[in-house]
Enzyme design. Structure first.
Site, PDB file in Angstrom:
ATOM      1  CE  LYS A 158      -4.164  -1.637   2.416  1.00 42.70           C
ATOM      2  NZ  LYS A 158      -5.134  -1.373   3.516  1.00 42.70           N
ATOM      3  N   GLY A 164      -8.458   5.226  -0.170  1.00 41.34           N
ATOM      4  CA  GLY A 164      -9.579   5.022  -1.072  1.00 41.34           C
ATOM      5  C   GLY A 164      -9.296   3.937  -2.098  1.00 41.34           C
ATOM      6  CG  LEU A 203      -7.274  -9.077   5.874  1.00 39.12           C
ATOM      7  CD1 LEU A 203      -8.046  -8.101   6.734  1.00 39.12           C
ATOM      8  CD2 LEU A 203      -6.967 -10.340   6.671  1.00 39.12           C
ATOM      9  CG  HIS A 208     -16.220  -1.703   4.389  1.00 43.68           C
ATOM     10  ND1 HIS A 208     -16.584  -0.624   3.644  1.00 43.68           N
ATOM     11  CD2 HIS A 208     -15.537  -1.205   5.445  1.00 43.68           C
ATOM     12  CE1 HIS A 208     -16.149   0.471   4.206  1.00 43.68           C
ATOM     13  NE2 HIS A 208     -15.510   0.161   5.297  1.00 43.68           N
ATOM     14  CD  GLU A 287      -9.621   4.613   4.640  1.00 38.83           C
ATOM     15  OE1 GLU A 287     -10.143   5.634   4.178  1.00 38.83           O
ATOM     16  OE2 GLU A 287      -8.715   3.985   4.046  1.00 38.83           O
ATOM     17  NE  ARG A 291     -17.684  10.997   4.766  1.00 37.69           N
ATOM     18  CZ  ARG A 291     -16.760  10.100   4.487  1.00 37.69           C
ATOM     19  NH1 ARG A 291     -15.489  10.377   4.739  1.00 37.69           N
ATOM     20  NH2 ARG A 291     -17.077   8.934   3.983  1.00 37.69           N
ATOM     21  NE  ARG A 337     -23.860   5.097  -0.449  1.00 34.39           N
ATOM     22  CZ  ARG A 337     -22.704   5.653  -0.135  1.00 34.39           C
ATOM     23  NH1 ARG A 337     -22.035   6.357  -1.046  1.00 34.39           N
ATOM     24  NH2 ARG A 337     -22.187   5.522   1.070  1.00 34.39           N
TER      25      ARG A 337
END
Ligand code: MV4
Length: 451
Positions: A158, A164, A203, A208, A287, A291, A337
């Site tokens: 990474k 992202g 992984l 998530h 992470e 917000r 969504r």
């Protein structure tokens, strides 16, 4: 409490904030680009200020124009919503230096969590489980090889400056590691101007799962349970739900409490979301978002807590008026969504809304700034509506979701509603047996069926 809040955002989230403010007897100021002069957030706010041309860089990301709008309208606080300037520590600091309250965490906490490596390190020190990996960047090949042996293949390379999902390369053995390191460094240098990379255990097929947190300025942080956001494609979430099918109440309470205790020790204030990968019964922190999140309504449905109201209250210095034991979880909620996109290419497809009829009835919530006659400009995110449903069980919730999706009429734009219907009717989704790669596989299977 604040008298007047300026909302530095647009679309459904601007409406969500206006709604909370109206119920709290707080006046609102909308800001907008020239492309949004007729947008619903401008119509519903008490006052509005045009802050620039359509391009976000010159309007919704224009810090100086937003501060000037707050100044001339006499606002005492700024709510950034999500996206745009919501996790920009420099903006939060400017807001405070100009004498306004920033409705969010302190600039220091935003900055810490914005640095993914520092955030992971801080959480690990505070007792939150993280993905096994190197503590910092790998500086040479021998070090990388030894670290990868210790972690165990497959490993993920990474970029320190990534995030992202950008700048990640999987290596299954030493040869792939050495090639991957060179490639990752080159890409990281080109993409972020920083060639440092680190290693993590890769992984495979995790879920998530994120924990919602709420902290006041008086040293108390509570967890509001989890959301399962595994149904995503290319890092864009498509469906989120609470609770996750894989957690029981005991695990939720124990793990949520552990994360809340860590944030309490950091002196965190405001809403926060700790994101985890979950596999074989274990959580791994990746992470933290500082917000309000797009998917917050599923948590509002299962806890009965108004997250935006709570966020504004803690930003004004009010103590949380309840304890962890007062937070109860009831039933199941699912959010879809709805985006303006071409059903085959899945590319954003703006246009104008010829006819509009949102669903309703028991347990149905629609958060959207759409109306018949509205135009969806091409300059911003393609999210046009969120459909959130709630019922006593996941099975009942899924039936309600199918019912609500079948009622939804949006004419004039192609939308993701047909895709959402296909997911809602899929037996694997119905079992809740999915992971972060599931939607890509599902779409691939559909594509090959068609051709
Ligand atoms: C991972 C991972 C597997 N193993 N880390 C992608 C976004 C970035 N913030 C973290 N990401 C991942 N990190 C390890 N060690 C898989 C992903 C990942 C992912 C994570 C969350 C949600 C969607 C994802 C889609 C692809 C990859």
């Amino acid at each position: 409490m604040f008298d007047k809040i300026l909302i530095a955002n647009r679309g459904e989230v601007a409406l969500r904030i206006i709604r909370a403010c109206r119920e709290m007897a707080i006046e609102t100021v909308a800001v907008h680009s020239t492309a949004d002069a007729n947008a619903m957030h401008v119509r519903l706010a008490d006052a509005s200020v045009c802050i620039g041309p359509p391009a976000a860089a010159e309007s919704y990301l224009n810090k100086v124009a937003i501060l000037a709008a707050a100044e001339i309208t006499g606002a005492d606080a700024i709510h950034p919503g999500y996206g745009f300037l919501s996790e920009n520590a420099d903006f939060a600091q400017m807001v405070i230096e100009h004498g306004f309250a920033f409705i969010g965490p302190t600039p220091e906490h935003i900055r810490l969590m914005g640095d993914k490596v520092a955030a992971k390190d801080a959480m690990r020190r505070l007792g939150v489980p993280v993905v096994p990996g190197t503590d910092g960047p790998v500086t040479h090949e021998v070090m990388a090889r030894d670290a990868a042996e210790a972690i165990g293949y497959p490993v993920l390379i990474k970029a320190v400056a990534g995030g992202g999902g950008r700048g990640m390369i999987v290596a299954h053995d030493e040869a792939e590691l050495l090639d991957g390191l060179r490639l990752a460094r080159r890409e990281a240098q080109a993409g972020f101007g920083d060639d440092r990379v680190y290693l993590e255990k890769y992984l495979e097929r995790p879920r998530h799962i994120e924990i919602q947190l709420l902290a006041d300025d008086h040293g108390r942080c509570l967890h509001l349970g989890e959301r399962d956001c595994s149904v995503q494609r290319r890092h864009q979430k498509v469906i989120e739900e609470a609770p996750s099918s894989v957690l029981d109440p005991k695990t939720r309470a124990r793990f949520g409490g552990r994360v809340a205790a860590a944030l309490e020790r950091l002196g965190y204030r405001g809403l926060g979301t700790a994101e985890f990968l979950y596999r074989d019964g274990e959580f791994y922190f990746i992470e933290m978002n500082t917000r309000l999140q797009v998917e917050h309504p599923v948590t509002e449905f299962v806890t009965g807590i108004d997250l935006v109201r709570a966020q504004i209250a803690v930003a004004a210095g009010e103590p949380l008026g309840f304890e962890q034991a007062d937070v109860r979880f009831e039933g199941h909620a699912i959010e879809c969504r709805i985006t303006a996109e071409d059903p085959v290419s899945l590319l954003p497809s703006p246009g104008s809304v010829a006819a509009y009829h949102p669903p309703g009835g028991p347990g149905v919530r629609v958060d959207s700034a759409l109306y018949a006659g509205a135009t969806v400009p091409p300059y911003y995110d393609s999210l046009i509506a969120k459909l959130i449903v709630h019922d006593h069980s996941r099975e009942a919730c899924l039936k309600r979701l199918r019912r609500a999706l079948s009622e939804y009429v949006i004419v004039g734009l192609p939308t993701s509603i047909p895709l959402l219907q296909a997911i809602a009717n899929d037996p694997v989704f119905a079992e809740g047996d999915y992971h972060i790669g599931w939607l890509a596989e599902f779409l691939e299977a559909r594509r090959s069926q068609r051709s």
